[in-house]
Design a protein around this motif. Structure first.
Motif, PDB file in Angstrom:
ATOM      1  N   ARG A  83       0.831  -1.210   0.000  1.00 14.26           N
ATOM      2  CA  ARG A  83       0.000   0.000   0.000  1.00 14.26           C
ATOM      3  C   ARG A  83       0.866   1.261   0.000  1.00 14.26           C
ATOM      4  NH1 ARG A  83      -5.410  -1.067   1.604  1.00 14.26           N
ATOM      5  NH2 ARG A  83      -5.799  -3.226   0.982  1.00 14.26           N
ATOM      6  N   LEU A  84       1.965   1.216   0.730  1.00 15.38           N
ATOM      7  CA  LEU A  84       2.872   2.365   0.712  1.00 15.38           C
ATOM      8  C   LEU A  84       3.399   2.603  -0.694  1.00 15.38           C
ATOM      9  CD1 LEU A  84       4.890   1.640   3.986  1.00 15.38           C
ATOM     10  CD2 LEU A  84       3.288   3.531   3.646  1.00 15.38           C
ATOM     11  N   ALA A  85       3.834   1.540  -1.340  1.00 19.76           N
ATOM     12  CA  ALA A  85       4.380   1.670  -2.690  1.00 19.76           C
ATOM     13  C   ALA A  85       3.310   2.108  -3.677  1.00 19.76           C
ATOM     14  CB  ALA A  85       4.991   0.337  -3.122  1.00 19.76           C
ATOM     15  N   GLY A  86       2.095   1.611  -3.506  1.00 14.27           N
ATOM     16  CA  GLY A  86       1.027   1.920  -4.445  1.00 14.27           C
ATOM     17  C   GLY A  86       0.472   3.317  -4.314  1.00 14.27           C
ATOM     18  N   THR A  87       0.541   3.877  -3.123  1.00  8.89           N
ATOM     19  CA  THR A  87      -0.039   5.206  -2.893  1.00  8.89           C
ATOM     20  C   THR A  87       1.002   6.326  -2.910  1.00  8.89           C
ATOM     21  OG1 THR A  87       0.192   4.979  -0.491  1.00  8.89           O
ATOM     22  CG2 THR A  87      -1.891   4.242  -1.483  1.00  8.89           C
ATOM     23  N   GLY A  88       2.262   5.993  -2.630  1.00  7.64           N
ATOM     24  CA  GLY A  88       3.293   7.023  -2.500  1.00  7.64           C
ATOM     25  C   GLY A  88       3.325   7.677  -1.125  1.00  7.64           C
ATOM     26  N   VAL A  89       2.458   7.228  -0.217  1.00  7.88           N
ATOM     27  CA  VAL A  89       2.492   7.719   1.162  1.00  7.88           C
ATOM     28  C   VAL A  89       3.711   7.132   1.862  1.00  7.88           C
ATOM     29  CG1 VAL A  89       1.287   7.622   3.393  1.00  7.88           C
ATOM     30  CG2 VAL A  89      -0.002   8.056   1.299  1.00  7.88           C
ATOM     31  N   GLY A  90       4.377   7.929   2.707  1.00  8.22           N
ATOM     32  CA  GLY A  90       5.516   7.454   3.471  1.00  8.22           C
ATOM     33  C   GLY A  90       5.163   7.242   4.928  1.00  8.22           C
ATOM     34  N   VAL A  91       6.043   6.560   5.633  1.00  5.51           N
ATOM     35  CA  VAL A  91       5.879   6.381   7.072  1.00  5.51           C
ATOM     36  C   VAL A  91       6.777   7.386   7.782  1.00  5.51           C
ATOM     37  CG1 VAL A  91       6.114   4.807   9.034  1.00  5.51           C
ATOM     38  CG2 VAL A  91       5.329   3.934   6.829  1.00  5.51           C
ATOM     39  N   LEU A  92       6.178   8.275   8.546  1.00  7.73           N
ATOM     40  CA  LEU A  92       6.949   9.275   9.285  1.00  7.73           C
ATOM     41  C   LEU A  92       7.507   8.695  10.577  1.00  7.73           C
ATOM     42  CD1 LEU A  92       7.829  12.278   9.474  1.00  7.73           C
ATOM     43  CD2 LEU A  92       5.754  12.671  10.814  1.00  7.73           C
ATOM     44  N   ASP A  93       6.667   7.949  11.304  1.00 10.09           N
ATOM     45  CA  ASP A  93       7.083   7.450  12.608  1.00 10.09           C
ATOM     46  C   ASP A  93       6.365   6.158  12.921  1.00 10.09           C
ATOM     47  OD1 ASP A  93       4.655   8.076  14.719  1.00 10.09           O
ATOM     48  OD2 ASP A  93       4.722   9.539  13.087  1.00 10.09           O
ATOM     49  N   VAL A  94       6.913   5.437  13.890  1.00 13.86           N
ATOM     50  CA  VAL A  94       6.239   4.275  14.464  1.00 13.86           C
ATOM     51  C   VAL A  94       6.186   4.472  15.975  1.00 13.86           C
ATOM     52  CG1 VAL A  94       6.843   2.683  12.618  1.00 13.86           C
ATOM     53  CG2 VAL A  94       8.396   2.939  14.563  1.00 13.86           C
ATOM     54  N   GLU A  95       5.208   3.824  16.594  1.00 16.69           N
ATOM     55  CA  GLU A  95       5.022   3.922  18.034  1.00 16.69           C
ATOM     56  C   GLU A  95       4.511   2.595  18.586  1.00 16.69           C
ATOM     57  OE1 GLU A  95       1.969   6.681  19.212  1.00 16.69           O
ATOM     58  OE2 GLU A  95       0.638   6.038  17.627  1.00 16.69           O
ATOM     59  N   LEU A  96       4.606   2.326  19.840  1.00 16.79           N
ATOM     60  CA  LEU A  96       5.080   3.191  20.894  1.00 16.79           C
ATOM     61  C   LEU A  96       6.026   2.358  21.737  1.00 16.79           C
ATOM     62  CD1 LEU A  96       4.781   5.891  22.606  1.00 16.79           C
ATOM     63  CD2 LEU A  96       2.972   4.703  23.827  1.00 16.79           C
ATOM     64  N   ALA A  97       7.224   2.872  21.949  1.00 14.60           N
ATOM     65  CA  ALA A  97       8.148   2.249  22.890  1.00 14.60           C
ATOM     66  C   ALA A  97       7.887   2.868  24.252  1.00 14.60           C
ATOM     67  CB  ALA A  97       9.588   2.469  22.446  1.00 14.60           C
ATOM     68  N   ARG A  98       6.974   2.274  24.975  1.00 15.93           N
ATOM     69  CA  ARG A  98       6.569   2.798  26.289  1.00 15.93           C
ATOM     70  C   ARG A  98       7.329   2.022  27.358  1.00 15.93           C
ATOM     71  NH1 ARG A  98       2.360   2.944  30.268  1.00 15.93           N
ATOM     72  NH2 ARG A  98       1.603   5.079  30.537  1.00 15.93           N
ATOM     73  N   ILE A  99       8.312   2.660  27.977  1.00 14.83           N
ATOM     74  CA  ILE A  99       9.269   1.960  28.824  1.00 14.83           C
ATOM     75  C   ILE A  99       9.113   2.411  30.274  1.00 14.83           C
ATOM     76  CG2 ILE A  99      11.703   1.393  29.166  1.00 14.83           C
ATOM     77  CD1 ILE A  99      12.155   2.219  26.237  1.00 14.83           C
ATOM     78  N   GLY A 100       8.504   1.541  31.056  1.00 15.98           N
ATOM     79  CA  GLY A 100       8.374   1.776  32.486  1.00 15.98           C
ATOM     80  C   GLY A 100       9.362   0.921  33.257  1.00 15.98           C
ATOM     81  N   PRO A 101       9.173   0.797  34.573  1.00 21.20           N
ATOM     82  CA  PRO A 101      10.112   0.024  35.390  1.00 21.20           C
ATOM     83  C   PRO A 101      10.228  -1.446  34.988  1.00 21.20           C
ATOM     84  CG  PRO A 101       8.737   1.425  36.775  1.00 21.20           C
ATOM     85  CD  PRO A 101       8.176   1.504  35.398  1.00 21.20           C
ATOM     86  N   ALA A 102       9.161  -2.020  34.403  1.00 19.04           N
ATOM     87  CA  ALA A 102       9.156  -3.455  34.119  1.00 19.04           C
ATOM     88  C   ALA A 102       9.602  -3.802  32.701  1.00 19.04           C
ATOM     89  CB  ALA A 102       7.757  -4.024  34.361  1.00 19.04           C
ATOM     90  N   GLU A 103       9.696  -2.833  31.799  1.00 17.38           N
ATOM     91  CA  GLU A 103      10.020  -3.122  30.406  1.00 17.38           C
ATOM     92  C   GLU A 103      11.534  -3.204  30.195  1.00 17.38           C
ATOM     93  OE1 GLU A 103       6.092  -2.550  30.621  1.00 17.38           O
ATOM     94  OE2 GLU A 103       7.411  -0.864  31.045  1.00 17.38           O
ATOM     95  N   LYS A 104      11.924  -4.051  29.237  1.00 13.88           N
ATOM     96  CA  LYS A 104      13.311  -4.159  28.815  1.00 13.88           C
ATOM     97  C   LYS A 104      13.469  -3.480  27.453  1.00 13.88           C
ATOM     98  CE  LYS A 104      14.308  -6.667  32.396  1.00 13.88           C
ATOM     99  NZ  LYS A 104      15.048  -6.058  33.525  1.00 13.88           N
ATOM    100  N   VAL A 105      14.459  -2.639  27.334  1.00 10.54           N
ATOM    101  CA  VAL A 105      14.627  -1.856  26.109  1.00 10.54           C
ATOM    102  C   VAL A 105      14.800  -2.755  24.893  1.00 10.54           C
ATOM    103  CG1 VAL A 105      16.086  -0.167  24.943  1.00 10.54           C
ATOM    104  CG2 VAL A 105      15.551   0.124  27.363  1.00 10.54           C
TER     105      VAL A 105
END
Length: 292
Positions: A83-105
């Motif tokens: 769909r990206l290739a067919g429309t010419g729309v790009g991806v600006l960003d991805v989400e979400l790396a939500r990092i609290g006390p329990a998450e590992k990077v």
């Protein structure tokens, strides 16, 4: 990859001409604006409405929201690329790396890799962690993982989290001291946290790569539940509320993309998600058009 990343960053640095004339912004459609749409559907909606980019949510933030596991579903990933290739729309960003006390990077490495594979420039992170040293170390580690992939790591500061305002986000960036670190100014979070436009103007320009644009009522809700409900379901188009949209954007670099994060659940039920995001772009362009 590192050279490619540096080239990307250089293209976003405003030159002398940018300081003399306000450029026409590129617009991106943030996934939260239409989370009922899968990534391929979001891309089609963005293309039909006239957005240049999309932001894709690769992780589930709440247990009851739709989840599109691009990082673990090869079929969905191939369809999204098509769909990206067919429309010419790009991806600006991805989400979400939500990092609290329990998450590992390192658990977010695959999210970063898929973001880079899709051509994204940025990954959004939040740090709901009360320990300043730990959250700074986690942020620095995420930046180090993202750097070889050509991604900046942009710290968002929702007012109900343990990194609740611009000042707190700035402290993390200064302590982490990574060249691909950034701050994501979401106009709703900026206003709700009572962050300062004067402080925003004083911060390094290369910290700011894009902004989340919306409006909301001037009254700041008194409860966490109300804050979250507005953020996730009932934002307003620019000019409809009490946020100083123009003032905040004027304090940011003039050539960054504007990602419209304007979830309006009631409106989407009435007119459909595709029409809601089309109306959002039309209203924003009208409100921000150059004044004669």
């Amino acid at each position: 990859m590192a050279a490619h990343r540096r080239s990307r960053l250089r293209t976003r640095e405003p030159g002398p001409a940018a300081t003399r004339a306000q450029p026409v912004p590129d617009y991106s459609l943030a996934h939260l604006s239409a989370l009922s749409l899968s990534p391929p559907e979001l891309i089609e909606a963005a293309a039909g409405a006239g957005y240049r980019y999309v932001g894709l949510r690769l992780t589930r933030v709440t247990p009851d929201e739709p989840h599109y596991p691009l990082a673990g579903d090869p079929v969905l990933l191939r369809e999204t690329k098509a769909r990206l290739a067919g429309t010419g729309v790009g991806v600006l960003d991805v989400e979400l790396a939500r990092i609290g006390p329990a998450e590992k990077v390192r658990d977010f490495l695959r999210v970063l890799e898929v973001g880079a594979e899709l051509g994204a420039r940025h990954v959004i992170t939040q740090l709901p962690d009360p320990d300043p040293a730990r959250k700074t170390a986690n942020f620095a580690e995420l930046c180090d993982l993202a750097a070889p992939l050509g991604l900046t790591v942009d710290l968002e500061f929702p007012s109900w989290t343990e990194t609740p305002d611009l000042a707190a986000a700035s402290r993390v960036l200064r302590a982490a001291d990574r060249p691909n670190a950034g701050i994501l100014v979401d106009l709703l979070h900026f206003a709700r946290s009572r962050s300062s436009i004067e402080e925003l103007r004083r911060l390094p320009r290369d910290w700011f790569h894009f902004a989340h644009v919306c409006d909301a009522p001037a009254r700041i809700p008194s409860s966490r539940d109300e804050l979250i409900h507005t953020a996730r379901h009932e934002r307003l188009f620019p000019g409809e509320g009490g946020i100083d949209v123009r003032g905040i954007l004027a304090a940011l670099p003039p050539d960054i993309p504007y990602a419209l994060e304007i979830p309006r659940t009631t409106l989407a039920i009435q007119v459909g998600a595709q029409e809601s995001v089309r109306l959002a772009l039309r209203a924003t362009r009208h409100f921000l058009r150059p004044r004669e």
